[in-house]
Write an enzyme that holds these catalytic residues in place. Sequence first.
Site, short mmCIF file in Angstrom:
data_model
loop_
_atom_site.label_atom_id
_atom_site.label_comp_id
_atom_site.label_asym_id
_atom_site.label_seq_id
_atom_site.Cartn_x
_atom_site.Cartn_y
_atom_site.Cartn_z
N LYS A 115 109.87 15.69 112.16
CA LYS A 115 109.07 15.67 113.39
C LYS A 115 109.98 15.91 114.59
O LYS A 115 110.76 15.05 114.98
CB LYS A 115 108.32 14.34 113.59
CG LYS A 115 107.23 14.53 114.66
CD LYS A 115 106.83 13.30 115.38
CE LYS A 115 107.66 12.93 116.55
NZ LYS A 115 107.68 13.90 117.67
N GLY A 159 117.15 8.88 118.70
CA GLY A 159 116.42 8.80 119.96
C GLY A 159 116.82 7.56 120.72
O GLY A 159 117.91 7.01 120.51
N THR A 167 112.92 2.99 121.17
CA THR A 167 112.09 3.63 120.13
C THR A 167 112.60 3.23 118.75
O THR A 167 111.80 2.98 117.83
CB THR A 167 112.12 5.16 120.28
OG1 THR A 167 112.00 5.51 121.65
CG2 THR A 167 111.01 5.81 119.49
N GLY A 168 113.91 3.17 118.61
CA GLY A 168 114.50 2.76 117.33
C GLY A 168 114.04 1.37 116.93
O GLY A 168 113.76 1.10 115.75
N GLU A 224 120.11 6.52 115.00
CA GLU A 224 121.15 7.01 115.92
C GLU A 224 120.57 6.88 117.31
O GLU A 224 119.66 7.62 117.67
CB GLU A 224 121.50 8.47 115.61
CG GLU A 224 122.09 8.71 114.24
CD GLU A 224 123.42 8.02 114.04
OE1 GLU A 224 124.07 7.67 115.05
OE2 GLU A 224 123.79 7.79 112.88
N CYS A 233 123.98 11.81 123.75
CA CYS A 233 124.17 10.39 123.45
C CYS A 233 125.64 9.99 123.51
O CYS A 233 125.96 8.84 123.72
CB CYS A 233 123.60 10.08 122.07
SG CYS A 233 124.28 11.15 120.81
N GLU A 237 121.83 3.74 130.06
CA GLU A 237 122.02 5.15 129.74
C GLU A 237 121.20 6.00 130.71
O GLU A 237 119.98 5.90 130.75
CB GLU A 237 121.55 5.40 128.30
CG GLU A 237 121.83 6.81 127.84
CD GLU A 237 121.33 7.08 126.43
OE1 GLU A 237 120.20 6.66 126.10
OE2 GLU A 237 122.07 7.71 125.66
P1 NAD Z 1 112.81 9.22 122.19
O1 NAD Z 1 113.16 7.94 121.53
O2 NAD Z 1 111.84 9.17 123.31
O3 NAD Z 1 112.18 10.25 121.14
C1 NAD Z 1 112.87 10.66 119.99
C2 NAD Z 1 111.87 11.07 118.94
O4 NAD Z 1 111.09 9.93 118.56
C3 NAD Z 1 110.87 12.12 119.41
O5 NAD Z 1 110.58 12.98 118.33
C4 NAD Z 1 109.67 11.26 119.77
O6 NAD Z 1 108.46 11.99 119.71
C5 NAD Z 1 109.72 10.20 118.69
N1 NAD Z 1 109.05 8.94 119.02
C6 NAD Z 1 108.79 8.42 120.24
N2 NAD Z 1 108.14 7.24 120.11
C7 NAD Z 1 108.01 7.00 118.79
C8 NAD Z 1 107.44 5.94 118.02
N3 NAD Z 1 106.86 4.88 118.59
N4 NAD Z 1 107.50 6.01 116.68
C9 NAD Z 1 108.09 7.07 116.07
N5 NAD Z 1 108.62 8.11 116.74
C10 NAD Z 1 108.59 8.07 118.09
O7 NAD Z 1 114.20 9.88 122.62
P2 NAD Z 1 114.41 11.23 123.42
O8 NAD Z 1 114.08 10.96 124.85
O9 NAD Z 1 113.74 12.35 122.71
O10 NAD Z 1 115.99 11.43 123.23
C11 NAD Z 1 116.92 10.84 124.07
C12 NAD Z 1 117.53 9.61 123.42
O11 NAD Z 1 118.08 9.95 122.17
C13 NAD Z 1 118.67 9.04 124.22
O12 NAD Z 1 118.57 7.63 124.27
C14 NAD Z 1 119.90 9.44 123.42
O13 NAD Z 1 121.03 8.62 123.59
C15 NAD Z 1 119.37 9.38 122.05
N6 NAD Z 1 120.22 10.17 121.17
C16 NAD Z 1 121.02 9.55 120.27
C17 NAD Z 1 121.86 10.28 119.45
C18 NAD Z 1 122.78 9.63 118.45
O14 NAD Z 1 123.17 10.30 117.52
N7 NAD Z 1 123.09 8.36 118.58
C19 NAD Z 1 121.87 11.67 119.54
C20 NAD Z 1 121.04 12.27 120.47
C21 NAD Z 1 120.20 11.52 121.26
#
Ligand code: NAD
Length: 499
Positions: A192, A245, A249-250, A267, A301, A402
């Site tokens: 997704k 993400g 959300t995690g 991650e 990230c 962040e």
């Molecule tokens: P996000 O958490 O908003 O979304 C990430 C993904 O999760 C998207 O596909 C989104 O549609 C989905 N999502 C959102 N809510 C959800 C839920 N309740 N259940 C399941 N899936 C859901 O993050 P973003 O804004 O897309 O990305 C930015 C974030 O990602 C930053 O915090 C960044 O640090 C992090 N990030 C981490 C790494 C790493 O490897 N540690 C790498 C890149 C980005």
Amino acid sequence: MTAQPPAQPTAGSANTAAPVPTLEMVIGGEHVPAADGRVFDVVSPVNGAVIARVPRGGAEDVDRAVVAAQRAFDGEWHSWSQTRRGQTLARFAGLIRDHLEELAATESRNMGKPISSARWEIGAVASVMEYYAGAANKLMGETIPVSKPGFDFTLREPIGVVGLIVPWNFPLMLASWKMGPALAAGNTAILKPASYTPLTAIRVAELALEAGFPPGVLNVVTGPGATAGAAIAAHPGIGKVAFTGETATGQEIMRAAAGNIKKVSLELGGKSPNVVFADADIERFAAESPYSVFDNCGQDCCARSRIIVERSVHDKVVELFATATLKVKVGDPADPATEVGTMVSFRQRETVLDYVRIGCEEGAHIVVGGGIPTEPALAQGAYIQPTVLDRVTSRMRIAQEEVFGPVVVVIPFDTEEEAVRLANDTPYGLSGSIWTRDIAKAIRTAKGIQSGVISVNCNSSVHAEAPFGGYKMSGMGRENSMHAFESYTQVKNVYVDLS
Ligand code: NAD
């Protein structure tokens, strides 16, 4: 039979009257719309144009994808040798390289990243697939000398159907970190992509079919996180969810995954330190390190968003870093000379500008940047100036949270112990850099910093061959390397009584 792919948006079409293509998801080897027929617009942050329409998938679509993925897992795929899986991954990698220009142009226009970065990333996607193509037939069990008269051995088996949920900042690259090990280990997957950036995910699912993966081995469901993503996290038919993400959300995903004790790898966010000792090559640090935080417009990230600098060189470091920052070329992502393109969206830019305002209210001082570029050529896009904030203390929000934009804060220290304490003074622990000519100090500091990834005298330590992941609230589990590979397997112990 697999359907013909719908037309992909092509670079430049946003500036013409070209019709906006409506794409479809890939489920069970077929192109399909959302079950309820709904779509959403995909907007380019370069000029605000709608560049595609994509299915707004939801729980029903995830159900369909799980059925297709489980059928594939139980079918022909199950009987494939590990070597055949590796060979198919190698073909997949080759097709990604063949389509590098197309994928890079799509990623650049969809996300606003410079075309040079997008080309590098698509090459890296192919490299990850090549790594796991080679790894596929090196997955082995063990024989174990037990105390009873018998023969004990382990098997490393795939988990089954896995859900891969990825963000928008490195759309295909972060997907590849999950797809590569998941498929090499013999799982079937539902990918997704983030709603901002779904285009390359759909395209690679087509290339996976062309490479010879059976239908249903790699499925792509597009749709909002709150519906499609949440349905993946909670689905009882999915054995593992791998997520990249935001930390919040995690946490939601972990809670949702508890229902069927899904395996989870996360991650998450970061607030990584760039620790600069007085004995470092300051000129080199200042010339190279702007890219460690401004690359990808700070939407990384691993962004080294806190410069923690020894007080005796603070003024010199700030001056040289600011001078180098002013030279970073912000511009049209399609221009090969551009180093920093747009943010992913105008909304994300507002969030970042809010953080700059909050930082100033907290007492920070803007050294460079802090606003929107004034060049008329950049007026249409979500551009923002790379920003350096000085006079920051570790307890300020701007030093703790962040920002996910091109903003770096500067915090001084007096002793090595204080440098480590400041580096560790956030809830995160993803990445970071240490700059010093003293190797013993570098290793002591690397051991003291609580993070999963550290680089010494350079900006990055991310490699397909090496583990990547976070300590503390930056996540759990590792991506890349054989560590990630094993995380897509489960161990079965078999004991044969020989008495
Ligand atoms: P996000 O958490 O908003 O979304 C990430 C993904 O999760 C998207 O596909 C989104 O549609 C989905 N999502 C959102 N809510 C959800 C839920 N309740 N259940 C399941 N899936 C859901 O993050 P973003 O804004 O897309 O990305 C930015 C974030 O990602 C930053 O915090 C960044 O640090 C992090 N990030 C981490 C790494 C790493 O490897 N540690 C790498 C890149 C980005």
